[in-house]
Scaffold this motif. Sequence first.
Motif, PDB file in Angstrom:
ATOM      1  N   GLU A 237      34.467  46.222  62.351  1.00  0.00           N
ATOM      2  CA  GLU A 237      35.001  45.038  63.040  1.00  0.00           C
ATOM      3  C   GLU A 237      35.840  44.234  62.063  1.00  0.00           C
ATOM      4  O   GLU A 237      35.404  43.972  60.929  1.00  0.00           O
ATOM      5  CB  GLU A 237      33.858  44.160  63.576  1.00  0.00           C
ATOM      6  CG  GLU A 237      32.952  44.862  64.587  1.00  0.00           C
ATOM      7  CD  GLU A 237      31.774  44.003  64.996  1.00  0.00           C
ATOM      8  OE1 GLU A 237      31.645  42.870  64.454  1.00  0.00           O
ATOM      9  OE2 GLU A 237      30.968  44.443  65.833  1.00  0.00           O
ATOM     10  N   TYR A 238      37.032  43.846  62.519  1.00  0.00           N
ATOM     11  CA  TYR A 238      37.916  43.048  61.675  1.00  0.00           C
ATOM     12  C   TYR A 238      38.509  41.925  62.512  1.00  0.00           C
ATOM     13  O   TYR A 238      39.009  42.168  63.622  1.00  0.00           O
ATOM     14  CB  TYR A 238      39.031  43.900  61.081  1.00  0.00           C
ATOM     15  CG  TYR A 238      40.038  43.094  60.297  1.00  0.00           C
ATOM     16  CD1 TYR A 238      39.660  42.420  59.139  1.00  0.00           C
ATOM     17  CD2 TYR A 238      41.359  42.989  60.719  1.00  0.00           C
ATOM     18  CE1 TYR A 238      40.569  41.665  58.418  1.00  0.00           C
ATOM     19  CE2 TYR A 238      42.284  42.240  59.997  1.00  0.00           C
ATOM     20  CZ  TYR A 238      41.884  41.581  58.852  1.00  0.00           C
ATOM     21  OH  TYR A 238      42.779  40.827  58.145  1.00  0.00           O
ATOM     22  N   ARG A 239      38.418  40.722  62.005  1.00  0.00           N
ATOM     23  CA  ARG A 239      38.997  39.574  62.715  1.00  0.00           C
ATOM     24  C   ARG A 239      40.485  39.497  62.409  1.00  0.00           C
ATOM     25  O   ARG A 239      40.912  39.224  61.272  1.00  0.00           O
ATOM     26  CB  ARG A 239      38.289  38.295  62.304  1.00  0.00           C
ATOM     27  CG  ARG A 239      38.844  37.046  62.961  1.00  0.00           C
ATOM     28  CD  ARG A 239      37.762  36.068  63.307  1.00  0.00           C
ATOM     29  NE  ARG A 239      36.844  36.607  64.302  1.00  0.00           N
ATOM     30  CZ  ARG A 239      35.778  35.955  64.762  1.00  0.00           C
ATOM     31  NH1 ARG A 239      35.500  34.745  64.313  1.00  0.00           N
ATOM     32  NH2 ARG A 239      34.992  36.517  65.655  1.00  0.00           N
ATOM     33  N   LEU A 240      41.282  39.727  63.437  1.00  0.00           N
ATOM     34  CA  LEU A 240      42.736  39.719  63.261  1.00  0.00           C
ATOM     35  C   LEU A 240      43.285  38.313  63.103  1.00  0.00           C
ATOM     36  O   LEU A 240      44.214  38.074  62.325  1.00  0.00           O
ATOM     37  CB  LEU A 240      43.411  40.390  64.455  1.00  0.00           C
ATOM     38  CG  LEU A 240      43.142  41.877  64.665  1.00  0.00           C
ATOM     39  CD1 LEU A 240      43.781  42.340  65.962  1.00  0.00           C
ATOM     40  CD2 LEU A 240      43.677  42.691  63.494  1.00  0.00           C
ATOM     41  N   SER A 241      42.727  37.382  63.873  1.00  0.00           N
ATOM     42  CA  SER A 241      43.274  36.030  63.882  1.00  0.00           C
ATOM     43  C   SER A 241      42.195  35.050  64.293  1.00  0.00           C
ATOM     44  O   SER A 241      41.325  35.366  65.125  1.00  0.00           O
ATOM     45  CB  SER A 241      44.455  35.939  64.849  1.00  0.00           C
ATOM     46  OG  SER A 241      44.910  34.609  64.985  1.00  0.00           O
ATOM     47  N   GLU A 242      42.241  33.858  63.715  1.00  0.00           N
ATOM     48  CA  GLU A 242      41.315  32.787  64.101  1.00  0.00           C
ATOM     49  C   GLU A 242      41.971  31.456  63.796  1.00  0.00           C
ATOM     50  O   GLU A 242      42.666  31.313  62.779  1.00  0.00           O
ATOM     51  CB  GLU A 242      39.988  32.917  63.357  1.00  0.00           C
ATOM     52  CG  GLU A 242      38.943  31.921  63.828  1.00  0.00           C
ATOM     53  CD  GLU A 242      37.574  32.225  63.266  1.00  0.00           C
ATOM     54  OE1 GLU A 242      36.588  31.663  63.775  1.00  0.00           O
ATOM     55  OE2 GLU A 242      37.479  33.032  62.312  1.00  0.00           O
ATOM     56  N   SER A 243      41.777  30.493  64.672  1.00  0.00           N
ATOM     57  CA  SER A 243      42.365  29.177  64.451  1.00  0.00           C
ATOM     58  C   SER A 243      41.456  28.090  65.012  1.00  0.00           C
ATOM     59  O   SER A 243      40.757  28.298  66.001  1.00  0.00           O
ATOM     60  CB  SER A 243      43.752  29.079  65.104  1.00  0.00           C
ATOM     61  OG  SER A 243      43.652  29.188  66.512  1.00  0.00           O
ATOM     62  N   TYR A 244      41.478  26.941  64.344  1.00  0.00           N
ATOM     63  CA  TYR A 244      40.776  25.739  64.786  1.00  0.00           C
ATOM     64  C   TYR A 244      41.816  24.627  64.835  1.00  0.00           C
ATOM     65  O   TYR A 244      42.207  24.088  63.796  1.00  0.00           O
ATOM     66  CB  TYR A 244      39.652  25.365  63.824  1.00  0.00           C
ATOM     67  CG  TYR A 244      38.586  26.417  63.695  1.00  0.00           C
ATOM     68  CD1 TYR A 244      37.441  26.368  64.491  1.00  0.00           C
ATOM     69  CD2 TYR A 244      38.704  27.453  62.769  1.00  0.00           C
ATOM     70  CE1 TYR A 244      36.456  27.325  64.369  1.00  0.00           C
ATOM     71  CE2 TYR A 244      37.723  28.416  62.635  1.00  0.00           C
ATOM     72  CZ  TYR A 244      36.599  28.340  63.450  1.00  0.00           C
ATOM     73  OH  TYR A 244      35.623  29.299  63.328  1.00  0.00           O
ATOM     74  N   GLY A 245      42.289  24.323  66.030  1.00  0.00           N
ATOM     75  CA  GLY A 245      43.372  23.367  66.127  1.00  0.00           C
ATOM     76  C   GLY A 245      44.613  23.928  65.452  1.00  0.00           C
ATOM     77  O   GLY A 245      45.078  25.025  65.767  1.00  0.00           O
ATOM     78  N   ASP A 246      45.130  23.199  64.473  1.00  0.00           N
ATOM     79  CA  ASP A 246      46.313  23.660  63.734  1.00  0.00           C
ATOM     80  C   ASP A 246      45.947  24.386  62.449  1.00  0.00           C
ATOM     81  O   ASP A 246      46.829  24.791  61.685  1.00  0.00           O
ATOM     82  CB  ASP A 246      47.211  22.460  63.395  1.00  0.00           C
ATOM     83  CG  ASP A 246      47.795  21.810  64.644  1.00  0.00           C
ATOM     84  OD1 ASP A 246      47.986  22.540  65.631  1.00  0.00           O
ATOM     85  OD2 ASP A 246      48.019  20.586  64.626  1.00  0.00           O
ATOM     86  N   GLU A 247      44.646  24.542  62.191  1.00  0.00           N
ATOM     87  CA  GLU A 247      44.206  25.164  60.951  1.00  0.00           C
ATOM     88  C   GLU A 247      43.769  26.604  61.195  1.00  0.00           C
ATOM     89  O   GLU A 247      43.173  26.931  62.214  1.00  0.00           O
ATOM     90  CB  GLU A 247      43.040  24.376  60.337  1.00  0.00           C
ATOM     91  CG  GLU A 247      43.381  22.925  60.024  1.00  0.00           C
ATOM     92  CD  GLU A 247      44.428  22.803  58.936  1.00  0.00           C
ATOM     93  OE1 GLU A 247      44.459  23.687  58.054  1.00  0.00           O
ATOM     94  OE2 GLU A 247      45.202  21.829  58.950  1.00  0.00           O
ATOM     95  N   SER A 248      44.057  27.456  60.211  1.00  0.00           N
ATOM     96  CA  SER A 248      43.644  28.859  60.269  1.00  0.00           C
ATOM     97  C   SER A 248      43.063  29.253  58.916  1.00  0.00           C
ATOM     98  O   SER A 248      43.664  28.949  57.877  1.00  0.00           O
ATOM     99  CB  SER A 248      44.825  29.770  60.600  1.00  0.00           C
ATOM    100  OG  SER A 248      45.357  29.469  61.876  1.00  0.00           O
ATOM    101  N   PRO A 249      41.908  29.926  58.907  1.00  0.00           N
ATOM    102  CA  PRO A 249      41.337  30.370  57.623  1.00  0.00           C
ATOM    103  C   PRO A 249      42.266  31.354  56.917  1.00  0.00           C
ATOM    104  O   PRO A 249      42.910  32.186  57.563  1.00  0.00           O
ATOM    105  CB  PRO A 249      40.023  31.036  58.033  1.00  0.00           C
ATOM    106  CG  PRO A 249      39.718  30.523  59.412  1.00  0.00           C
ATOM    107  CD  PRO A 249      41.041  30.266  60.048  1.00  0.00           C
ATOM    108  N   GLU A 250      42.301  31.261  55.609  1.00  0.00           N
ATOM    109  CA  GLU A 250      43.125  32.182  54.842  1.00  0.00           C
ATOM    110  C   GLU A 250      42.528  33.588  54.822  1.00  0.00           C
ATOM    111  O   GLU A 250      43.233  34.585  54.922  1.00  0.00           O
ATOM    112  CB  GLU A 250      43.276  31.663  53.406  1.00  0.00           C
ATOM    113  CG  GLU A 250      44.089  30.391  53.292  1.00  0.00           C
ATOM    114  CD  GLU A 250      45.544  30.590  53.683  1.00  0.00           C
ATOM    115  OE1 GLU A 250      46.050  31.721  53.520  1.00  0.00           O
ATOM    116  OE2 GLU A 250      46.168  29.627  54.152  1.00  0.00           O
ATOM    117  N   LYS A 251      41.193  33.681  54.704  1.00  0.00           N
ATOM    118  CA  LYS A 251      40.497  34.963  54.655  1.00  0.00           C
ATOM    119  C   LYS A 251      39.587  35.095  55.873  1.00  0.00           C
ATOM    120  O   LYS A 251      38.871  34.160  56.224  1.00  0.00           O
ATOM    121  CB  LYS A 251      39.669  35.081  53.373  1.00  0.00           C
ATOM    122  CG  LYS A 251      40.490  34.971  52.096  1.00  0.00           C
ATOM    123  CD  LYS A 251      41.477  36.130  51.964  1.00  0.00           C
ATOM    124  CE  LYS A 251      42.249  36.038  50.662  1.00  0.00           C
ATOM    125  NZ  LYS A 251      43.194  37.173  50.491  1.00  0.00           N
TER     126      LYS A 251
END
Length: 424
Positions: A237-251
């Motif tokens: 399993e690999y997380r392609l994309s994630e966002s919280y509002g305008d922020e996105s984790p780098e890793k």
Amino acid sequence: MLIMLVMSDKIANKRGKNMKKAVILFLVTMMTQVVFAEIKKGPDTKIIKNKMDAGFYFNYIFNSADIPVSTTGFGIPVLKYYLETAQEETNKFFLNGDLGYDMSKTIYDGEVLEGEDRYASVMYLDLDPQFRFYVTDEMMAKFRGSKKEEPKDDNWNDWVDTDIETKADSKIKWFFAFGLPLLYENVTPQNESLDSEAHSAVDFTINFGIDNKQVDIKKLSPWAKFQKGYFVYGLFEYRLSESYGDESPEKLPMFFGTAGDYAYELDNWVSNATARGFMSVKYQLAADAIEIFPWEYTMGYQGNYLDLTFGVEYVQDFTDKLNLVASVSGTTWQLGDDPEGDSINSMKFDATLNYYSIPELCAFAGFGFETHLKEEDSTPDYRVTLGAAYTLDFIKLKQKMAQKKIETPKNADEEEETFDDEEW
């Protein structure tokens, strides 16, 4: 000049993230179009399941801590969609979807905290599409160099009878699967000073394993979700994309592991009952990814960890209207990069009674608890749930409409013309 370079870098990163989201959205759209294009082909596609549950729930969560905390919540509407199709003998497609609106309010020792007098809310959409490819006996024969078997005529129909007890035989089959789970949430915190914020995540999954599971077995009640056999697979399993509002984790996290379950009928001891054991073990590989765990590390834990979940489920039909589903499970997160080598352990119990006044309408009542297994002062959170759900089975609806059309003669609303013999 330095300010311009920093701004340029931020704009480039933002454009890169937007491009990544656009690519993911394109992949999801293409997958959906391919699936429904296959479904419309007719004879080549067997629609095994196509139904939706629509309902609501109310729950109350409480504990007995020194400062007791309780949460009142409800969800309306709560929609669950299930689609399963098959092409030929080898290809299957699954789509499970959840759509709903939840509201909740938490109080401490009978009092609402200052600035938290409103209900928190979550509007969510959770889609889990998966393609699964099975290795047939003919493929295995070719691999072993055996004589090619004559093809079998399955005589599949576009819409199948859902009264059939199972949708799989007991033969062991190897399979390969990949999926693209997608989650979108719009979260409004209980704190009145905080604004609503959107959260989205897209994962890519690969599974490889063996399957001899029989599913959706009907016994007495309309619950009809009994299982028999096992389903075991390795997973990535690999997380392609994630966002919280305008922020996105780098890793983003990446998992490798295995999972499975085994269901056994208990008819020799208890009539119309099944026990199912399940387990999954996953290792988080991305050392720089940040994960937020319940109870501890609310600010985020960074590093590798092992995720182990195991448990047992018991299901029984008491009558043609009453059904029980109960489970107990445990979860442990072994935090490899924690300075003290700590772990987070929990245990969960759930029991739900389902009552069907009519086959399509289920009223349910549930009780459960979940606890953080600390060395001392473990305080369970108890939960009471009430709700109802109505099932729309689109396959049966189409069958009924087709049958009604056959039974209704043309011009049935017109009076048949009669003749009197004396007039001739």
